[in-house]
Design an enzyme around this catalytic site. Structure first.
Site, PDB file in Angstrom:
ATOM      1  N   ARG A 122       9.082 -15.798   0.078  1.00  0.00           N
ATOM      2  CA  ARG A 122       8.141 -14.948   0.800  1.00  0.00           C
ATOM      3  C   ARG A 122       6.918 -15.781   1.164  1.00  0.00           C
ATOM      4  NH1 ARG A 122       5.499  -9.758  -2.177  1.00  0.00           N
ATOM      5  NH2 ARG A 122       4.530 -11.471  -3.314  1.00  0.00           N
TER       6      ARG A 122
ATOM      7  N   LYS B  70      -6.042  -5.455  -6.986  1.00  0.00           N
ATOM      8  CA  LYS B  70      -5.848  -5.236  -5.548  1.00  0.00           C
ATOM      9  C   LYS B  70      -5.504  -3.763  -5.288  1.00  0.00           C
ATOM     10  CE  LYS B  70      -1.004  -6.650  -5.934  1.00  0.00           C
ATOM     11  NZ  LYS B  70      -0.032  -7.737  -5.719  1.00  0.00           N
TER      12      LYS B  70
ATOM     13  N   TYR C 169      10.273  24.226   3.338  1.00  0.00           N
ATOM     14  CA  TYR C 169      10.863  23.691   4.569  1.00  0.00           C
ATOM     15  C   TYR C 169      12.341  23.393   4.388  1.00  0.00           C
ATOM     16  CZ  TYR C 169       6.249  23.047   6.661  1.00  0.00           C
ATOM     17  OH  TYR C 169       5.005  23.257   7.198  1.00  0.00           O
TER      18      TYR C 169
ATOM     19  N   MET D 235       2.974  18.905   3.299  1.00  0.00           N
ATOM     20  CA  MET D 235       1.808  18.033   3.453  1.00  0.00           C
ATOM     21  C   MET D 235       0.751  18.292   2.391  1.00  0.00           C
ATOM     22  SD  MET D 235      -0.660  17.425   6.750  1.00  0.00           S
ATOM     23  CE  MET D 235       0.657  17.145   7.912  1.00  0.00           C
TER      24      MET D 235
HETATM   25  C1  LIG Z   1       0.424  -7.879  -7.152  1.00  0.00           C
HETATM   26  C2  LIG Z   1       0.719  -9.221  -7.714  1.00  0.00           C
HETATM   27  C3  LIG Z   1       0.823  -9.409  -9.101  1.00  0.00           C
HETATM   28  C4  LIG Z   1       0.754  -8.267 -10.087  1.00  0.00           C
HETATM   29  O1  LIG Z   1       1.997  -7.642 -10.156  1.00  0.00           O
HETATM   30  P1  LIG Z   1       2.363  -6.557 -11.305  1.00  0.00           P
HETATM   31  O2  LIG Z   1       3.804  -6.396 -11.139  1.00  0.00           O
HETATM   32  O3  LIG Z   1       1.619  -5.317 -10.956  1.00  0.00           O
HETATM   33  O4  LIG Z   1       1.949  -7.145 -12.583  1.00  0.00           O
HETATM   34  C5  LIG Z   1       1.034 -10.687  -9.567  1.00  0.00           C
HETATM   35  N1  LIG Z   1       1.147 -11.743  -8.711  1.00  0.00           N
HETATM   36  C6  LIG Z   1       1.077 -11.596  -7.375  1.00  0.00           C
HETATM   37  C7  LIG Z   1       1.222 -12.779  -6.505  1.00  0.00           C
HETATM   38  C8  LIG Z   1       0.883 -10.327  -6.832  1.00  0.00           C
HETATM   39  O5  LIG Z   1       0.817 -10.193  -5.502  1.00  0.00           O
END
Ligand SMILES: *Cc1c(COP(=O)(O)O)cnc(C)c1O
Length: 363
Positions: free
Chosen positions: A132, A36, A260, A308
């Site tokens: 969550r 992702k 800055y 930036m």
């Molecule tokens: C992003 C995600 C992972 C992977 O997490 P890492 O800590 O990068 O291994 C696993 N399970 C779910 C549900 C996630 O959203």
């Protein structure tokens, strides 16, 4: 053509190396490679290509990301971690052989009511303490029953997610116990999945994965240790190296300040190198004075506010620094965890935050 030398060097070979190492630490079970957020900032294409022959499946966040993975030519199991946001996505899941997470009543209802061309493999998410996403223990059996009688469901993987796997916390053992108990009591699922990267390493959450256990690993595949409690894993190889050139050198007298808010002042005659990397590139603006970087094989530190397009480092005493020299902001020599700690954030945030104006260069 890139006129600016600033880049993120991406090493597919290290992603493959890390995947092999993750498999080794798992001892058994199946590996879901999480790609992702544009392959954790590495580019979805390079990540998918590197991983496809080293994992048993992949995971994307939502539909657009999953389709991007399919466009890379990956045909194996592909999970959508947030599931579908509307019923119209289910037909696309069927067409593209995608496995949505089902974490709530609406998603379950949509599956029951759809007329799909092909049944889907779904991942049923139960809540073991993160609060969550996911079904409560009491709701889970009922949800499983409904999935089991639906013609739209080919199989179910039972999953849950850890809230504290990267640290020492009493919830870790509790979540593990609850998931094991739940998966022992529930009927009507074919596989299960509990561990993220940190969960694979944490002694309070790990177990020897069985044939039908899926680990969902992201960060480890990109060569970064997710944990602050487990020791350094020397086998891991960072797969992103963030690099930018020196574009100016300035000699400062004692008492003169840089950048800055004049947030850093020289305590002695100092050489400041200005580097073409700023917060618009994804380098954290919160990084404090003293955040490490590397030039000419030597560790140096950030001096002054990140702006930036640029940041400034103290290169006093480093021989022969020149315009155009590469500075490593994180990578094999500068641990992204340390940079994250200096900016009060986490490695995941930094890797996924490298912005679109930084070219990814495959090495
Ligand atoms: C992003 C995600 C992972 C992977 O997490 P890492 O800590 O990068 O291994 C696993 N399970 C779910 C549900 C996630 O959203």
């Amino acid at each position: 053509m890139h006129y600016r030398q600033t880049r993120a060097e991406i090493s597919p070979a290290t992603i493959q190396h890390n995947a092999k190492w993750v498999r080794h630490t798992m001892a058994g079970g199946k590996l879901l490679g999480v790609v992702k957020a544009d392959g954790y900032g590495h580019g979805v294409g390079p990540a998918v290509q590197a991983l496809e022959s080293h994992v048993d499946g992949m995971a994307a966040g939502f539909m657009e990301e999953a389709l991007a993975v399919r466009e890379c030519g990956y045909t194996g199991p592909l999970v959508i971690l947030e599931g579908c946001f509307s019923s119209s996505e289910l037909a696309i899941c069927a067409q593209n052989n995608l496995s949505p997470v089902v974490h709530c009543e609406q998603q379950l209802h949509d599956i029951e009511k759809s007329a799909l061309s092909k049944p889907l493999w779904v991942w049923l998410k139960v809540d073991t303490g993160m609060h969550r996403l996911g079904w409560s223990e009491e709701q889970a059996q009922q949800a499983l029953k409904r999935l089991n009688v639906s013609n739209n469901v080919a199989g179910v993987t039972l999953m849950s997610h850890l809230a504290n796997a990267d640290a020492k916390h009493s919830l870790n053992a509790q979540q593990k116990q609850q998931f094991c108990q739940l998966s022992g009591a529930l009927k009507g699922y074919q596989a299960r999945s509990f561990h993220n990267s940190a969960g694979l390493l944490n002694p309070d959450t790990r177990w020897s994965l069985q044939e039908n256990d899926w680990a969902r690993a992201g960060l480890l595949l990109y060569g970064v240790n997710p944990s602050v409690i487990t020791e350094v894993q020397p086998e891991l190889q960072p797969s992103m190296r963030l690099v930018a050139p020196v574009i100016a050198l300035h000699q400062l007298e004692k008492g003169e300040s840089v950048g800055y808010a004049s947030a850093w002042s020289a305590e002695r005659p100092t050489v400041i190198a200005t580097v073409a990397m700023g917060y618009a590139d994804g380098y954290p603006r919160q990084a404090k004075n003293g955040t490490p970087a590397m030039i000419r094989g030597k560790r140096v530190t950030l001096a002054g506010r990140v702006s930036m397009d640029m940041l400034t480092i103290d290169v006093t005493g480093i021989d022969d620094v020149q315009l155009g020299d590469d500075v490593e902001l994180w990578g094999p020599n500068i641990d992204v965890r340390q940079v994250a700690a200096c900016a009060d954030t986490i490695s995941w945030h930094l890797l996924t935050g490298v912005s679109g104006r930084v070219p990814r260069v495959i090495v």
